[in-house]
Structure formats: structure tokens, C-alpha cells
Design a protein around this motif. Structure first.
Motif, PDB file in Angstrom:
ATOM      1  N   LEU A 130       0.838  11.383 -10.238  1.00  0.00           N
ATOM      2  CA  LEU A 130       0.034  12.606 -10.231  1.00  0.00           C
ATOM      3  C   LEU A 130       0.912  13.856 -10.306  1.00  0.00           C
ATOM      4  O   LEU A 130       0.552  14.832 -10.970  1.00  0.00           O
ATOM      5  CB  LEU A 130      -0.836  12.646  -8.977  1.00  0.00           C
ATOM      6  N   HIS A 131       2.051  13.799  -9.650  1.00  0.00           N
ATOM      7  CA  HIS A 131       2.988  14.935  -9.720  1.00  0.00           C
ATOM      8  C   HIS A 131       3.469  15.128 -11.158  1.00  0.00           C
ATOM      9  O   HIS A 131       3.532  16.266 -11.651  1.00  0.00           O
ATOM     10  CB  HIS A 131       4.177  14.677  -8.796  1.00  0.00           C
ATOM     11  N   ASP A 132       3.810  14.030 -11.832  1.00  0.00           N
ATOM     12  CA  ASP A 132       4.261  14.140 -13.219  1.00  0.00           C
ATOM     13  C   ASP A 132       3.158  14.653 -14.129  1.00  0.00           C
ATOM     14  O   ASP A 132       3.421  15.429 -15.054  1.00  0.00           O
ATOM     15  CB  ASP A 132       4.743  12.779 -13.728  1.00  0.00           C
ATOM     16  N   LEU A 133       1.916  14.245 -13.884  1.00  0.00           N
ATOM     17  CA  LEU A 133       0.818  14.660 -14.763  1.00  0.00           C
ATOM     18  C   LEU A 133       0.441  16.112 -14.580  1.00  0.00           C
ATOM     19  O   LEU A 133       0.196  16.833 -15.560  1.00  0.00           O
ATOM     20  CB  LEU A 133      -0.406  13.787 -14.486  1.00  0.00           C
ATOM     21  N   PHE A 134       0.367  16.591 -13.341  1.00  0.00           N
ATOM     22  CA  PHE A 134      -0.202  17.901 -13.097  1.00  0.00           C
ATOM     23  C   PHE A 134       0.814  18.990 -12.773  1.00  0.00           C
ATOM     24  O   PHE A 134       0.524  20.163 -12.944  1.00  0.00           O
ATOM     25  CB  PHE A 134      -1.228  17.806 -11.957  1.00  0.00           C
ATOM     26  N   MET A 135       2.001  18.628 -12.294  1.00  0.00           N
ATOM     27  CA  MET A 135       2.965  19.649 -11.880  1.00  0.00           C
ATOM     28  C   MET A 135       4.057  19.907 -12.918  1.00  0.00           C
ATOM     29  O   MET A 135       4.692  20.946 -12.884  1.00  0.00           O
ATOM     30  CB  MET A 135       3.629  19.252 -10.557  1.00  0.00           C
ATOM     31  N   LEU A 136       4.300  18.966 -13.796  1.00  0.00           N
ATOM     32  CA  LEU A 136       5.382  19.158 -14.781  1.00  0.00           C
ATOM     33  C   LEU A 136       4.867  19.644 -16.104  1.00  0.00           C
ATOM     34  O   LEU A 136       3.755  19.565 -16.457  1.00  0.00           O
ATOM     35  CB  LEU A 136       6.155  17.855 -14.962  1.00  0.00           C
TER      36      LEU A 136
ATOM     37  N   LEU B 152       3.058   5.820  -3.019  1.00  0.00           N
ATOM     38  CA  LEU B 152       4.180   6.626  -3.523  1.00  0.00           C
ATOM     39  C   LEU B 152       4.192   6.678  -5.042  1.00  0.00           C
ATOM     40  O   LEU B 152       4.453   7.737  -5.637  1.00  0.00           O
ATOM     41  CB  LEU B 152       5.503   6.062  -2.994  1.00  0.00           C
ATOM     42  N   LEU B 153       3.907   5.549  -5.676  1.00  0.00           N
ATOM     43  CA  LEU B 153       3.841   5.536  -7.143  1.00  0.00           C
ATOM     44  C   LEU B 153       2.695   6.411  -7.650  1.00  0.00           C
ATOM     45  O   LEU B 153       2.845   7.127  -8.646  1.00  0.00           O
ATOM     46  CB  LEU B 153       3.679   4.104  -7.652  1.00  0.00           C
ATOM     47  N   LEU B 154       1.562   6.364  -6.966  1.00  0.00           N
ATOM     48  CA  LEU B 154       0.426   7.195  -7.357  1.00  0.00           C
ATOM     49  C   LEU B 154       0.757   8.675  -7.202  1.00  0.00           C
ATOM     50  O   LEU B 154       0.450   9.486  -8.090  1.00  0.00           O
ATOM     51  CB  LEU B 154      -0.793   6.834  -6.515  1.00  0.00           C
ATOM     52  N   MET B 155       1.386   9.041  -6.090  1.00  0.00           N
ATOM     53  CA  MET B 155       1.753  10.447  -5.885  1.00  0.00           C
ATOM     54  C   MET B 155       2.758  10.911  -6.937  1.00  0.00           C
ATOM     55  O   MET B 155       2.660  12.030  -7.447  1.00  0.00           O
ATOM     56  CB  MET B 155       2.319  10.652  -4.477  1.00  0.00           C
ATOM     57  N   ALA B 156       3.718  10.052  -7.278  1.00  0.00           N
ATOM     58  CA  ALA B 156       4.699  10.421  -8.303  1.00  0.00           C
ATOM     59  C   ALA B 156       4.028  10.577  -9.666  1.00  0.00           C
ATOM     60  O   ALA B 156       4.354  11.510 -10.420  1.00  0.00           O
ATOM     61  CB  ALA B 156       5.792   9.358  -8.371  1.00  0.00           C
TER      62      ALA B 156
ATOM     63  N   THR C  50       0.828  -1.202   0.000  1.00  0.00           N
ATOM     64  CA  THR C  50       0.000   0.000   0.000  1.00  0.00           C
ATOM     65  C   THR C  50       0.863   1.254   0.000  1.00  0.00           C
ATOM     66  O   THR C  50       0.593   2.210  -0.735  1.00  0.00           O
ATOM     67  CB  THR C  50      -0.936  -0.005   1.221  1.00  0.00           C
ATOM     68  N   VAL C  51       1.910   1.262   0.807  1.00  0.00           N
ATOM     69  CA  VAL C  51       2.812   2.423   0.863  1.00  0.00           C
ATOM     70  C   VAL C  51       3.512   2.617  -0.480  1.00  0.00           C
ATOM     71  O   VAL C  51       3.572   3.736  -1.007  1.00  0.00           O
ATOM     72  CB  VAL C  51       3.836   2.261   2.009  1.00  0.00           C
ATOM     73  N   VAL C  52       4.015   1.535  -1.061  1.00  0.00           N
ATOM     74  CA  VAL C  52       4.690   1.636  -2.359  1.00  0.00           C
ATOM     75  C   VAL C  52       3.712   2.102  -3.434  1.00  0.00           C
ATOM     76  O   VAL C  52       4.035   2.960  -4.263  1.00  0.00           O
ATOM     77  CB  VAL C  52       5.343   0.286  -2.732  1.00  0.00           C
TER      78      VAL C  52
END
Length: 51
Positions: free
Chosen positions: A45-51, A39-43, A34-36
Motif C-alpha cells: 500500500l505504501h508503494d501504491l499510494f505514497m510513491l 507487513l507485506l500489505l503495508m509495504a 499474519t504479521v508477515v
């Protein structure tokens, strides 16, 4: 090959072999996965919306 058995087959135990589903039912493994996954989901989403 030479047959070295002594007639009878060894007695089977009442315990069934444990496989992959038994391993996935263990709480520490599920917490780790679940933790891994989080982290993959957050990464992602960061790539999709912040970059």
C-alpha cells in the motif's frame, strides 16, 4: 537384495501421520504468518499510494 524380514510386518500405531495442515493449525505459526502478511500489505500500500 536379500530379504531380511522376519515374517510379520511391524505393528502400526494408532496415531496418524501429521502433515502440512497440522503445521498450519498451530497458533504461533499463524500469528507469524499474519504479521508477515500485514507487513507485506503495508509495504504494498505504501508503494501504491505514497510513491
Amino acid at each position: 537384495m536379500v530379504d531380511t524380514s522376519r515374517g510379520k510386518a511391524p505393528a502400526r500405531t494408532a496415531e496418524e501421520p501429521r502433515g502440512c495442515l497440522f503445521a498450519l493449525s498451530q497458533p504461533p505459526l499463524m500469528i507469524f504468518l499474519t504479521v508477515v502478511g500485514g507487513l507485506l500489505l503495508m509495504a504494498a500500500l505504501h508503494d501504491l499510494f505514497m510513491l
